[in-house]
Design a protein around this motif. Structure first.
Motif, PDB file in Angstrom:
ATOM      1  N   TRP A  59       0.842  -1.216   0.000  1.00 23.97           N
ATOM      2  CA  TRP A  59       0.000   0.000   0.000  1.00 23.97           C
ATOM      3  C   TRP A  59       0.871   1.257   0.000  1.00 23.97           C
ATOM      4  N   LYS A  60       1.885   1.279   0.823  1.00 27.50           N
ATOM      5  CA  LYS A  60       2.790   2.435   0.865  1.00 27.50           C
ATOM      6  C   LYS A  60       3.539   2.603  -0.453  1.00 27.50           C
ATOM      7  N   LYS A  61       3.897   1.482  -1.034  1.00 27.03           N
ATOM      8  CA  LYS A  61       4.626   1.512  -2.304  1.00 27.03           C
ATOM      9  C   LYS A  61       3.769   2.134  -3.413  1.00 27.03           C
ATOM     10  N   PHE A  62       2.523   1.681  -3.513  1.00 27.61           N
ATOM     11  CA  PHE A  62       1.656   2.171  -4.591  1.00 27.61           C
ATOM     12  C   PHE A  62       1.184   3.606  -4.359  1.00 27.61           C
ATOM     13  N   LEU A  63       1.161   4.013  -3.088  1.00 25.03           N
ATOM     14  CA  LEU A  63       0.832   5.412  -2.781  1.00 25.03           C
ATOM     15  C   LEU A  63       2.056   6.313  -2.971  1.00 25.03           C
ATOM     16  N   ASN A  64       3.228   5.672  -2.970  1.00 20.67           N
ATOM     17  CA  ASN A  64       4.482   6.417  -2.985  1.00 20.67           C
ATOM     18  C   ASN A  64       4.545   7.342  -1.776  1.00 20.67           C
ATOM     19  N   ASP A  65       4.186   6.764  -0.617  1.00 15.40           N
ATOM     20  CA  ASP A  65       4.127   7.539   0.623  1.00 15.40           C
ATOM     21  C   ASP A  65       4.526   6.628   1.794  1.00 15.40           C
ATOM     22  N   GLU A  66       5.732   6.832   2.299  1.00 20.01           N
ATOM     23  CA  GLU A  66       6.238   6.007   3.397  1.00 20.01           C
ATOM     24  C   GLU A  66       5.733   6.469   4.761  1.00 20.01           C
ATOM     25  N   THR A  67       5.013   7.585   4.798  1.00 21.25           N
ATOM     26  CA  THR A  67       4.523   8.097   6.091  1.00 21.25           C
ATOM     27  C   THR A  67       3.288   7.345   6.574  1.00 21.25           C
ATOM     28  N   VAL A  68       2.663   6.577   5.690  1.00 22.60           N
ATOM     29  CA  VAL A  68       1.483   5.794   6.094  1.00 22.60           C
ATOM     30  C   VAL A  68       1.940   4.659   7.004  1.00 22.60           C
ATOM     31  N   THR A  69       1.368   4.589   8.183  1.00 17.21           N
ATOM     32  CA  THR A  69       1.827   3.604   9.165  1.00 17.21           C
ATOM     33  C   THR A  69       0.800   2.539   9.509  1.00 17.21           C
ATOM     34  N   GLN A  70      -0.460   2.754   9.099  1.00 16.31           N
ATOM     35  CA  GLN A  70      -1.493   1.819   9.517  1.00 16.31           C
ATOM     36  C   GLN A  70      -2.511   1.529   8.419  1.00 16.31           C
ATOM     37  N   ILE A  71      -2.967   0.299   8.404  1.00 18.90           N
ATOM     38  CA  ILE A  71      -4.150  -0.102   7.643  1.00 18.90           C
ATOM     39  C   ILE A  71      -4.953  -1.035   8.557  1.00 18.90           C
ATOM     40  N   LYS A  72      -6.199  -1.241   8.241  1.00 18.77           N
ATOM     41  CA  LYS A  72      -7.032  -2.095   9.078  1.00 18.77           C
ATOM     42  C   LYS A  72      -7.455  -3.316   8.274  1.00 18.77           C
ATOM     43  N   LEU A  73      -7.236  -4.499   8.814  1.00 14.77           N
ATOM     44  CA  LEU A  73      -7.646  -5.752   8.176  1.00 14.77           C
ATOM     45  C   LEU A  73      -8.178  -6.697   9.250  1.00 14.77           C
ATOM     46  N   GLU A  74      -9.365  -7.226   9.042  1.00 14.19           N
ATOM     47  CA  GLU A  74      -9.925  -8.183   9.998  1.00 14.19           C
ATOM     48  C   GLU A  74     -10.949  -9.088   9.323  1.00 14.19           C
ATOM     49  N   LEU A  75     -11.007 -10.333   9.774  1.00 11.03           N
ATOM     50  CA  LEU A  75     -11.973 -11.272   9.245  1.00 11.03           C
ATOM     51  C   LEU A  75     -13.384 -10.874   9.691  1.00 11.03           C
ATOM     52  N   ILE A  76     -14.345 -11.075   8.801  1.00  7.23           N
ATOM     53  CA  ILE A  76     -15.733 -10.723   9.097  1.00  7.23           C
ATOM     54  C   ILE A  76     -16.438 -11.913   9.721  1.00  7.23           C
ATOM     55  N   ASN A  77     -17.045 -11.662  10.873  1.00  3.94           N
ATOM     56  CA  ASN A  77     -17.881 -12.682  11.501  1.00  3.94           C
ATOM     57  C   ASN A  77     -19.184 -12.765  10.708  1.00  3.94           C
ATOM     58  N   LYS A  78     -19.531 -13.922  10.189  1.00  2.00           N
ATOM     59  CA  LYS A  78     -20.624 -14.039   9.216  1.00  2.00           C
ATOM     60  C   LYS A  78     -21.984 -14.328   9.841  1.00  2.00           C
ATOM     61  N   THR A  79     -22.200 -13.867  11.060  1.00  2.00           N
ATOM     62  CA  THR A  79     -23.539 -13.951  11.649  1.00  2.00           C
ATOM     63  C   THR A  79     -24.423 -12.882  11.001  1.00  2.00           C
TER      64      THR A  79
END
Length: 380
Positions: A276-296
């Protein structure tokens, strides 16, 4: 059909009859006129009751006046019989029954709700800032014309403008239910929720906002192509948040991935962030959010509501800010469906379209009404 335009006529008729009663008449004639006055007063009360929503459902109105016609006919028929007392007595019973009619039941509830919605829309539309609103005038004209169907339901003419307070709410609800339908068909798949963001920028002009939006979109496209063998489809929603206190704008992407071979070919979060940082060409980005979805069912409803939410708060601040975002977001799309998600979305929309066509055939438009801005009601 009964409209507020009948108010003055009814008042005049009522006055004329009352003046006529000042003269001397036989008992039978006076009784007959008293009965007619009662009917007119009943109609007048109905008109007063519905004047804010204009119209009574046609079928109920016709039924009501047919009943009145037969009452008057029955009265005239019996007045010419010799046994007046015997024949007039049932009329008094009918009058007593008429007095118990709940006039509120004659009002079209769908029209009442639509009228209130239009009044609220008119207030909210006035809060929208920006020169674009004055140029198009389309937001103010939203819901200006409605159709009353034979079954009493209302068909509306929506403007579908990106910043219309009514249409954005409808769009949000439609997308929410669409997402729920789609996600419920993939409960046997691994679903991954992600949020990808960038640094905030100062809002100076539309070009800066447009470039940032383009930058985020292109970076996400490169990211999904990189992991295409692991992704069976995705739903992408671009969200723009404006902070008026700092005059800053943040653009980020909410997404749901269908992950293939998630556990056997696991992609660590650090690798997602690196790309993500590579494609943005921005090394200042420090966080992304990823989590599995509970399918209830509850969790799928919650995630659908979260992604589908629409926000036009940034268009309520100043004309300058509204103009910047209107130009920057012109003809851009916030929602994108890919892969298996896109295929299912197409099927669902085609089914809904077929249902709408069937409903149109079942119930045709009985009458069309137009909004009167000054009186704040629908009229013929």
């Amino acid at each position: 059909m009964l409209t507020i335009n009948y108010n003055k006529k009814l008042t005049t008729y009522q006055t004329n009859i009352e003046n006529f009663l000042m003269e001397e008449h036989s008992t039978i004639v006076e009784f007959f006129i008293d009965f007619i006055i009662f009917l007119i007063e009943k109609i007048y009360k109905i008109v007063e009751l519905v004047k804010d929503v204009v119209i009574i459902p046609a079928l109920q109105t016709v039924t009501f006046f047919i009943m009145l016609f037969f009452l008057v006919f029955y009265l005239l028929f019996n007045l010419f019989n010799l046994d007046i007392t015997y024949n007039v007595k049932p009329i008094f019973n009918i009058i007593t029954e008429l007095e118990t009619i709940n006039t509120d039941e004659l009002i079209n509830p769908h029209l009442r709700i639509t009228t209130e919605r239009k009044r609220k829309h008119q207030e909210k539309a006035e809060e929208i800032k920006g020169d674009f609103k004055n140029k198009t005038k389309i937001i103010n004209q939203c819901m200006n014309v409605i159709g009353i169907q034979e079954n009493g339901y209302i068909t509306n003419s929506y403007c579908k403008h990106r910043y219309c307070p009514t249409c954005t709410k409808i769009k949000e609800l439609k997308n929410k239910f669409l997402l729920e339908k789609i996600l419920n068909n993939f409960t046997d798949k691994t679903l991954l929720f992600g949020t990808f963001t960038v640094r905030t920028i100062k809002v100076k002009n539309e070009n800066d906002v447009k470039e940032l939006r383009k930058k985020v979109t292109e970076a996400f496209s490169k990211l999904t192509r990189t992991f295409k063998k692991n992704i069976g489809g995705y739903i992408k929603k671009i969200e723009t948040v404006y902070n008026p206190t700092k005059n800053e704008c943040n653009i980020h992407i909410h997404t749901i991935f269908i992950m293939l071979n998630y556990f056997t070919d696991y992609i660590p979060k650090s690798k997602w962030l690196e790309k993500w940082k590579k494609f943005l060409n921005d090394e200042t980005v420090t966080q992304i959010k990823l989590e599995l979805i509970n399918k209830t069912n509850g969790d799928l409803k919650k995630i659908s509501s979260y992604i589908a939410k629409e926000n036009i708060e940034k268009m309520l601040i100043t004309d300058e800010i509204s103009n910047i975002f209107a130009l920057a977001e012109y003809k851009s799309r916030d929602f994108t469906f890919s892969g298996d998600f896109r295929i299912l979305k197409k099927q669902i929309l085609e089914e809904e379209k077929s249902e709408k066509e069937i409903n149109k055939k079942i119930s045709s438009i009985l009458v069309s009404l137009k909004w009167n801005k000054e009186q704040k009601i629908y009229i013929n």
